[in-house]
Write a protein that holds these residues in place. Structure first.
Motif, PDB file in Angstrom:
ATOM      1  N   ALA A  94       4.782  25.169  47.611  1.00 19.40           N
ATOM      2  CA  ALA A  94       6.031  25.824  48.242  1.00 19.40           C
ATOM      3  C   ALA A  94       6.951  26.382  47.715  1.00 19.40           C
ATOM      4  CB  ALA A  94       7.324  25.556  49.503  1.00 19.40           C
ATOM      5  N   GLU A 106      11.216  26.020  49.753  1.00 19.94           N
ATOM      6  CA  GLU A 106      11.263  27.172  51.708  1.00 19.94           C
ATOM      7  C   GLU A 106      10.123  26.749  52.490  1.00 19.94           C
ATOM      8  OE1 GLU A 106      10.604  30.752  49.580  1.00 19.94           O
ATOM      9  OE2 GLU A 106      12.261  30.393  48.392  1.00 19.94           O
ATOM     10  N   THR A 107       9.760  25.738  51.982  1.00 17.05           N
ATOM     11  CA  THR A 107       9.364  24.892  53.639  1.00 17.05           C
ATOM     12  C   THR A 107       9.495  23.617  54.473  1.00 17.05           C
ATOM     13  OG1 THR A 107       7.049  24.311  54.457  1.00 17.05           O
ATOM     14  CG2 THR A 107       7.485  23.890  52.656  1.00 17.05           C
ATOM     15  N   SER A 109       9.231  19.763  55.857  1.00 13.79           N
ATOM     16  CA  SER A 109       8.310  18.576  55.432  1.00 13.79           C
ATOM     17  C   SER A 109       7.612  18.101  56.980  1.00 13.79           C
ATOM     18  CB  SER A 109       8.921  17.743  54.841  1.00 13.79           C
ATOM     19  OG  SER A 109       9.016  17.845  53.565  1.00 13.79           O
ATOM     20  N   ARG A 110       6.837  18.571  56.621  1.00 12.33           N
ATOM     21  CA  ARG A 110       6.305  18.779  58.697  1.00 12.33           C
ATOM     22  C   ARG A 110       4.856  17.420  59.111  1.00 12.33           C
ATOM     23  NH1 ARG A 110       5.064  21.733  63.360  1.00 12.33           N
ATOM     24  NH2 ARG A 110       4.317  19.548  65.147  1.00 12.33           N
ATOM     25  N   GLY A 149       4.187  21.151  54.469  1.00 10.48           N
ATOM     26  CA  GLY A 149       4.646  21.929  55.470  1.00 10.48           C
ATOM     27  C   GLY A 149       4.180  22.132  56.377  1.00 10.48           C
ATOM     28  N   ASP A 150       5.012  22.791  57.948  1.00  8.31           N
ATOM     29  CA  ASP A 150       4.019  23.574  58.921  1.00  8.31           C
ATOM     30  C   ASP A 150       2.240  24.493  58.005  1.00  8.31           C
ATOM     31  OD1 ASP A 150       5.700  22.542  60.475  1.00  8.31           O
ATOM     32  OD2 ASP A 150       6.979  24.096  60.738  1.00  8.31           O
ATOM     33  N   ASP A 151       3.115  25.413  57.355  1.00  6.03           N
ATOM     34  CA  ASP A 151       1.841  26.534  56.835  1.00  6.03           C
ATOM     35  C   ASP A 151       1.169  25.212  55.953  1.00  6.03           C
ATOM     36  OD1 ASP A 151       3.845  25.333  54.593  1.00  6.03           O
ATOM     37  OD2 ASP A 151       4.435  26.966  54.491  1.00  6.03           O
ATOM     38  N   GLY A 152       0.783  23.982  55.683  1.00 12.38           N
ATOM     39  CA  GLY A 152      -0.117  23.393  54.714  1.00 12.38           C
ATOM     40  C   GLY A 152       0.462  23.323  53.358  1.00 12.38           C
ATOM     41  N   ARG A 153       1.243  23.695  52.799  1.00 11.02           N
ATOM     42  CA  ARG A 153       1.882  24.030  51.110  1.00 11.02           C
ATOM     43  C   ARG A 153       2.868  22.482  51.325  1.00 11.02           C
ATOM     44  NH1 ARG A 153       4.947  29.350  50.417  1.00 11.02           N
ATOM     45  NH2 ARG A 153       5.926  28.634  51.932  1.00 11.02           N
ATOM     46  N   SER A 155       4.919  19.606  50.002  1.00 12.39           N
ATOM     47  CA  SER A 155       7.181  19.907  50.257  1.00 12.39           C
ATOM     48  C   SER A 155       7.312  18.969  49.608  1.00 12.39           C
ATOM     49  CB  SER A 155       7.439  20.504  50.858  1.00 12.39           C
ATOM     50  OG  SER A 155       7.089  19.226  51.876  1.00 12.39           O
TER      51      SER A 155
END
Length: 185
Positions: A94, A106-107, A109-110, A149-153, A155
């Motif tokens: 990210a 900018e993401t 952590s998920r 993150g949710d987007d797989g990047r 973090s």
């Protein structure tokens, strides 16, 4: 000094740790130990004492003749370095914004993964697991928490992740790591 290098003996409350007798260490020092005293001291003196205590522990870990899992490195202390290493390992990272004393990605952590030696707990694919292993190796940190993150990047990375939360699989991986002395000196 011995003919093999530095020697150290630490005693506290009647308990002694002798460096030559230690067979292996899992370093769980992130930002270093915090020292508190029962007397009032200034913030400046407290910071100085904590810096000295941290220097002592890091020099002790470095001087030990046995395997040290997660040895002290600059990468284990710097979030920006972890982001650069994650990109080098093949994890999409990210964007990072720096503010005074704060790192913000900018993401959020998920997904949290745990790397212990060759084991990657919680990876959604082999590609992610391989990239997390590469990140762990690049950072010289065989035990590593990785946040995506949710987007797989990528973090965040945590060189002192919660091992209990990962359950028996983490315990087995840690036992394997220690048995095989992944980081011999």
């Amino acid at each position: 000094m011995t003919r093999h290098g530095a020697s150290i003996r630490v005693e506290c409350d009647g308990f002694a740790i002798v460096g030559a007798e230690v067979r292996g260490v899992v370093n769980r020092l992130g930002g270093g130990p915090r020292w508190t005293v029962g007397i009032p001291v200034s913030d400046r003196d407290r910071r100085y004492a904590n810096a000295e205590l941290r220097a002592f522990f890091l020099s002790w870990l470095t001087a030990l003749p046995c395997p040290v899992v997660n040895p002290p490195t600059a990468a284990s202390l710097d979030p920006v370095q972890w982001t650069l290493l994650a990109a080098a390992a093949g994890l999409p990272a990210a964007p990072v914004r720096l503010r005074t004393g704060t790192l913000m990605t900018e993401t959020s952590s998920r997904f949290h993964l745990l790397v212990i030696g060759d084991a990657v707990i919680g990876a959604s694919s082999d590609a992610i697991a391989q990239a997390c292993r590469r990140l762990s190796r690049l950072g010289a940190t065989p035990i590593l928490g990785v946040a995506l993150g949710d987007d797989g990047r990528f973090s965040a990375a945590n060189p002192t992740p919660d091992l209990v939360e990962a359950g028996p699989q983490a315990i087995d991986a840690l036992a394997d790591l220690l048995t095989n002395c992944v980081t011999p000196r």
